[in-house]
Scaffold this motif. Sequence first.
Motif, PDB file in Angstrom:
ATOM      1  N   PRO A 116     -59.154   2.164  -4.060  1.00  0.00           N
ATOM      2  CA  PRO A 116     -57.777   2.633  -3.949  1.00  0.00           C
ATOM      3  C   PRO A 116     -56.877   1.910  -4.954  1.00  0.00           C
ATOM      4  CG  PRO A 116     -58.699   2.312  -1.775  1.00  0.00           C
ATOM      5  CD  PRO A 116     -59.707   1.748  -2.749  1.00  0.00           C
ATOM      6  N   THR A 117     -56.059   2.665  -5.655  1.00  0.00           N
ATOM      7  CA  THR A 117     -55.179   2.096  -6.673  1.00  0.00           C
ATOM      8  C   THR A 117     -53.919   2.945  -6.775  1.00  0.00           C
ATOM      9  OG1 THR A 117     -55.110   1.210  -8.935  1.00  0.00           O
ATOM     10  CG2 THR A 117     -56.166   3.354  -8.638  1.00  0.00           C
ATOM     11  N   VAL A 118     -53.090   2.639  -7.749  1.00  0.00           N
ATOM     12  CA  VAL A 118     -51.907   3.438  -8.044  1.00  0.00           C
ATOM     13  C   VAL A 118     -51.952   3.834  -9.508  1.00  0.00           C
ATOM     14  CG1 VAL A 118     -50.408   2.514  -6.232  1.00  0.00           C
ATOM     15  CG2 VAL A 118     -50.584   1.296  -8.417  1.00  0.00           C
ATOM     16  N   VAL A 119     -51.468   5.032  -9.800  1.00  0.00           N
ATOM     17  CA  VAL A 119     -51.479   5.511 -11.188  1.00  0.00           C
ATOM     18  C   VAL A 119     -50.322   6.473 -11.405  1.00  0.00           C
ATOM     19  CG1 VAL A 119     -53.140   7.322 -10.588  1.00  0.00           C
ATOM     20  CG2 VAL A 119     -52.857   6.649 -12.980  1.00  0.00           C
ATOM     21  N   ASN A 120     -49.665   6.319 -12.543  1.00  0.00           N
ATOM     22  CA  ASN A 120     -48.533   7.158 -12.931  1.00  0.00           C
ATOM     23  C   ASN A 120     -48.488   7.159 -14.447  1.00  0.00           C
ATOM     24  OD1 ASN A 120     -46.174   8.651 -12.941  1.00  0.00           O
ATOM     25  ND2 ASN A 120     -44.840   6.908 -12.521  1.00  0.00           N
ATOM     26  N   LEU A 121     -48.926   8.243 -15.059  1.00  0.00           N
ATOM     27  CA  LEU A 121     -49.063   8.311 -16.512  1.00  0.00           C
ATOM     28  C   LEU A 121     -47.980   9.198 -17.120  1.00  0.00           C
ATOM     29  CD1 LEU A 121     -52.932   8.838 -16.701  1.00  0.00           C
ATOM     30  CD2 LEU A 121     -51.668   6.678 -16.769  1.00  0.00           C
ATOM     31  N   THR A 122     -47.546   8.852 -18.323  1.00  0.00           N
ATOM     32  CA  THR A 122     -46.577   9.662 -19.043  1.00  0.00           C
ATOM     33  C   THR A 122     -46.745   9.452 -20.539  1.00  0.00           C
ATOM     34  OG1 THR A 122     -44.239  10.306 -19.137  1.00  0.00           O
ATOM     35  CG2 THR A 122     -44.692   7.957 -19.172  1.00  0.00           C
ATOM     36  N   ASN A 123     -46.039  10.263 -21.312  1.00  0.00           N
ATOM     37  CA  ASN A 123     -45.942  10.050 -22.750  1.00  0.00           C
ATOM     38  C   ASN A 123     -44.507   9.668 -23.080  1.00  0.00           C
ATOM     39  OD1 ASN A 123     -45.224  11.315 -25.649  1.00  0.00           O
ATOM     40  ND2 ASN A 123     -47.333  10.569 -25.617  1.00  0.00           N
ATOM     41  N   HIS A 124     -44.371   8.708 -24.008  1.00  0.00           N
ATOM     42  CA  HIS A 124     -43.051   8.122 -24.285  1.00  0.00           C
ATOM     43  C   HIS A 124     -42.549   8.489 -25.683  1.00  0.00           C
ATOM     44  CE1 HIS A 124     -39.736   5.306 -24.034  1.00  0.00           C
ATOM     45  NE2 HIS A 124     -40.149   4.865 -22.849  1.00  0.00           N
ATOM     46  N   SER A 125     -42.761   9.715 -26.108  1.00  0.00           N
ATOM     47  CA  SER A 125     -42.215  10.144 -27.397  1.00  0.00           C
ATOM     48  C   SER A 125     -40.698  10.239 -27.342  1.00  0.00           C
ATOM     49  CB  SER A 125     -42.786  11.508 -27.792  1.00  0.00           C
ATOM     50  OG  SER A 125     -44.149  11.423 -28.124  1.00  0.00           O
ATOM     51  N   TYR A 126     -40.060   9.818 -28.437  1.00  0.00           N
ATOM     52  CA  TYR A 126     -38.620   9.978 -28.608  1.00  0.00           C
ATOM     53  C   TYR A 126     -38.401  11.166 -29.546  1.00  0.00           C
ATOM     54  CZ  TYR A 126     -38.024   5.018 -27.154  1.00  0.00           C
ATOM     55  OH  TYR A 126     -38.028   3.808 -26.495  1.00  0.00           O
ATOM     56  N   PHE A 127     -37.686  12.176 -29.082  1.00  0.00           N
ATOM     57  CA  PHE A 127     -37.477  13.378 -29.882  1.00  0.00           C
ATOM     58  C   PHE A 127     -36.134  13.345 -30.595  1.00  0.00           C
ATOM     59  CE2 PHE A 127     -40.401  14.602 -26.504  1.00  0.00           C
ATOM     60  CZ  PHE A 127     -41.403  15.252 -27.222  1.00  0.00           C
ATOM     61  N   ASN A 128     -36.152  13.850 -31.832  1.00  0.00           N
ATOM     62  CA  ASN A 128     -34.929  14.148 -32.566  1.00  0.00           C
ATOM     63  C   ASN A 128     -35.215  15.435 -33.322  1.00  0.00           C
ATOM     64  OD1 ASN A 128     -32.866  14.390 -34.544  1.00  0.00           O
ATOM     65  ND2 ASN A 128     -32.405  12.217 -34.335  1.00  0.00           N
ATOM     66  N   LEU A 129     -34.692  16.538 -32.814  1.00  0.00           N
ATOM     67  CA  LEU A 129     -35.051  17.845 -33.363  1.00  0.00           C
ATOM     68  C   LEU A 129     -34.412  18.107 -34.720  1.00  0.00           C
ATOM     69  CD1 LEU A 129     -34.977  20.074 -30.141  1.00  0.00           C
ATOM     70  CD2 LEU A 129     -36.886  18.833 -31.175  1.00  0.00           C
ATOM     71  N   SER A 130     -33.488  17.240 -35.141  1.00  0.00           N
ATOM     72  CA  SER A 130     -32.957  17.334 -36.504  1.00  0.00           C
ATOM     73  C   SER A 130     -33.885  16.679 -37.514  1.00  0.00           C
ATOM     74  CB  SER A 130     -31.578  16.671 -36.579  1.00  0.00           C
ATOM     75  OG  SER A 130     -30.610  17.431 -35.911  1.00  0.00           O
ATOM     76  N   GLY A 131     -34.841  15.914 -37.012  1.00  0.00           N
ATOM     77  CA  GLY A 131     -35.788  15.220 -37.881  1.00  0.00           C
ATOM     78  C   GLY A 131     -35.703  13.726 -37.720  1.00  0.00           C
ATOM     79  N   GLU A 132     -36.841  13.079 -37.754  1.00  0.00           N
ATOM     80  CA  GLU A 132     -36.924  11.616 -37.652  1.00  0.00           C
ATOM     81  C   GLU A 132     -36.036  10.968 -38.711  1.00  0.00           C
ATOM     82  OE1 GLU A 132     -37.997   7.956 -39.311  1.00  0.00           O
ATOM     83  OE2 GLU A 132     -38.820   9.776 -40.251  1.00  0.00           O
ATOM     84  N   GLY A 133     -35.224   9.997 -38.293  1.00  0.00           N
ATOM     85  CA  GLY A 133     -34.364   9.286 -39.233  1.00  0.00           C
ATOM     86  C   GLY A 133     -33.074  10.003 -39.559  1.00  0.00           C
ATOM     87  N   SER A 134     -32.775  11.111 -38.857  1.00  0.00           N
ATOM     88  CA  SER A 134     -31.577  11.901 -39.194  1.00  0.00           C
ATOM     89  C   SER A 134     -30.324  11.423 -38.475  1.00  0.00           C
ATOM     90  CB  SER A 134     -31.817  13.380 -38.861  1.00  0.00           C
ATOM     91  OG  SER A 134     -32.019  13.555 -37.481  1.00  0.00           O
ATOM     92  N   GLY A 135     -30.469  10.448 -37.571  1.00  0.00           N
ATOM     93  CA  GLY A 135     -29.290   9.939 -36.878  1.00  0.00           C
ATOM     94  C   GLY A 135     -29.257  10.342 -35.420  1.00  0.00           C
ATOM     95  N   THR A 136     -28.079  10.391 -34.873  1.00  0.00           N
ATOM     96  CA  THR A 136     -27.900  10.552 -33.433  1.00  0.00           C
ATOM     97  C   THR A 136     -28.331  11.923 -32.916  1.00  0.00           C
ATOM     98  OG1 THR A 136     -26.284  10.397 -31.636  1.00  0.00           O
ATOM     99  CG2 THR A 136     -25.524  11.326 -33.714  1.00  0.00           C
ATOM    100  N   VAL A 137     -28.719  11.940 -31.625  1.00  0.00           N
ATOM    101  CA  VAL A 137     -29.028  13.206 -30.951  1.00  0.00           C
ATOM    102  C   VAL A 137     -27.860  13.654 -30.081  1.00  0.00           C
ATOM    103  CG1 VAL A 137     -31.520  12.802 -30.950  1.00  0.00           C
ATOM    104  CG2 VAL A 137     -30.139  12.035 -28.992  1.00  0.00           C
TER     105      VAL A 137
END
Length: 395
Positions: A207-228
């Motif tokens: 018996p254990t605990v598990v909670n998985l996710t992906n931690h991508s940060y999205f910027n639909l204007s493009g990486e390095g384009s500034g604020t979302v």
Amino acid sequence: MQALFLRMNVALCAAAMVMASTTMAQPVPAPTLARAPFGATPDGQPVEQFTLANAHGMRVRVLSYGGIISAIEAPDRTGHVDDVVLGFPTLAGYTVDNAKGGLFFGATVGRVANRIAHGTFVLGGQRYHIPPTEGTTALHGGRRGFDKQVWTVEGTGLTADTASVTLKLVSPDGQEGFPGTLTTHVTFALNTRNELSLHYRATTDRPTVVNLTNHSYFNLSGEGSGTVENHVLQLNADAYTPTDANSLPLGTIAPVADTPLDFRMPHRIGTRLHNSMTQMLYAHGYDQNWVINHAHATAPVPAARLRDPASGRVLEVLTTQPGVQVYTGNSLDGAYAGPSGRTYRQGDGIALETQHYPDSPNHPDFPSIELRPGQIYDETTIYRFGVEPVSASAP
């Protein structure tokens, strides 16, 4: 709410029909998969990069280190392709800067994503202790979570519709204080419909605990384009889990109505990002768990819809998970630069982490994350990319 999301998809469906009509004369080429070395960890373990691509200009790069999505390249309304997630150009960025800064760019997070209060919980009458990594809190699996390990490449797949890679990680009994040997598989698959799916499966011998996710940060204007801040967000959630000053849940579920957390209708992120609501002050922006409506269905349900009026790019998130943690990169301070050479600052990306609720082992009323021998942890999240015409640019 589901009906509202369906109505919001009309423009995307129309665009898909136009795309389909232009390709009726010939079949859509099958996706492709490329595999290449991507350096080695400081202790000498080789790392590989897998590139999944389709004929519509989408490319997804996945690393065997940390189960990391290092890039998602997607076309805008004019066909121009940009990388729409934050990341690093070399492996060193992930093994050193990502780990040192607690950034989790693109990572598969486990054994337990999000926070465990005081790094402790009780399971089967026994108390377990996880190393604290955020004050007295254990965040994202302890000091050496799944994001800081080299995964085994279990296999790749190619069909007429999909390119995929499956990674495997065996976390031994007692690693980071968690009970049981947990065997985890994550399949990353890109299809011809511009859908990236992540299928998580895990089994345990205790018996254990598990909670998985992906931690991508999205910027639909493009990486390095500034604020979302100009991105428009909609969440299929009528409620959220309030927290204390340490971002730990109070154990209650509260309505989003009449708060800056109400994204049931699409809103520009920046409109209420600087609101003085106590929850916003605690997190220095958005960093809360929303309770997804109709969650834990047998098939993924809509969780979030993110739109960039400038580029026309749209991201829809569907999941079988009961919650989504929305995080606006509040700790980004310009100390790290991405592939564009530009530094990342607060608000330059938004994470949409589909998962169970934070600190679930300490809140019996929350959906359980317990996993027992003979059971299979089985969750799926789909990231569906598309574009909208200029006429759909208003919130």
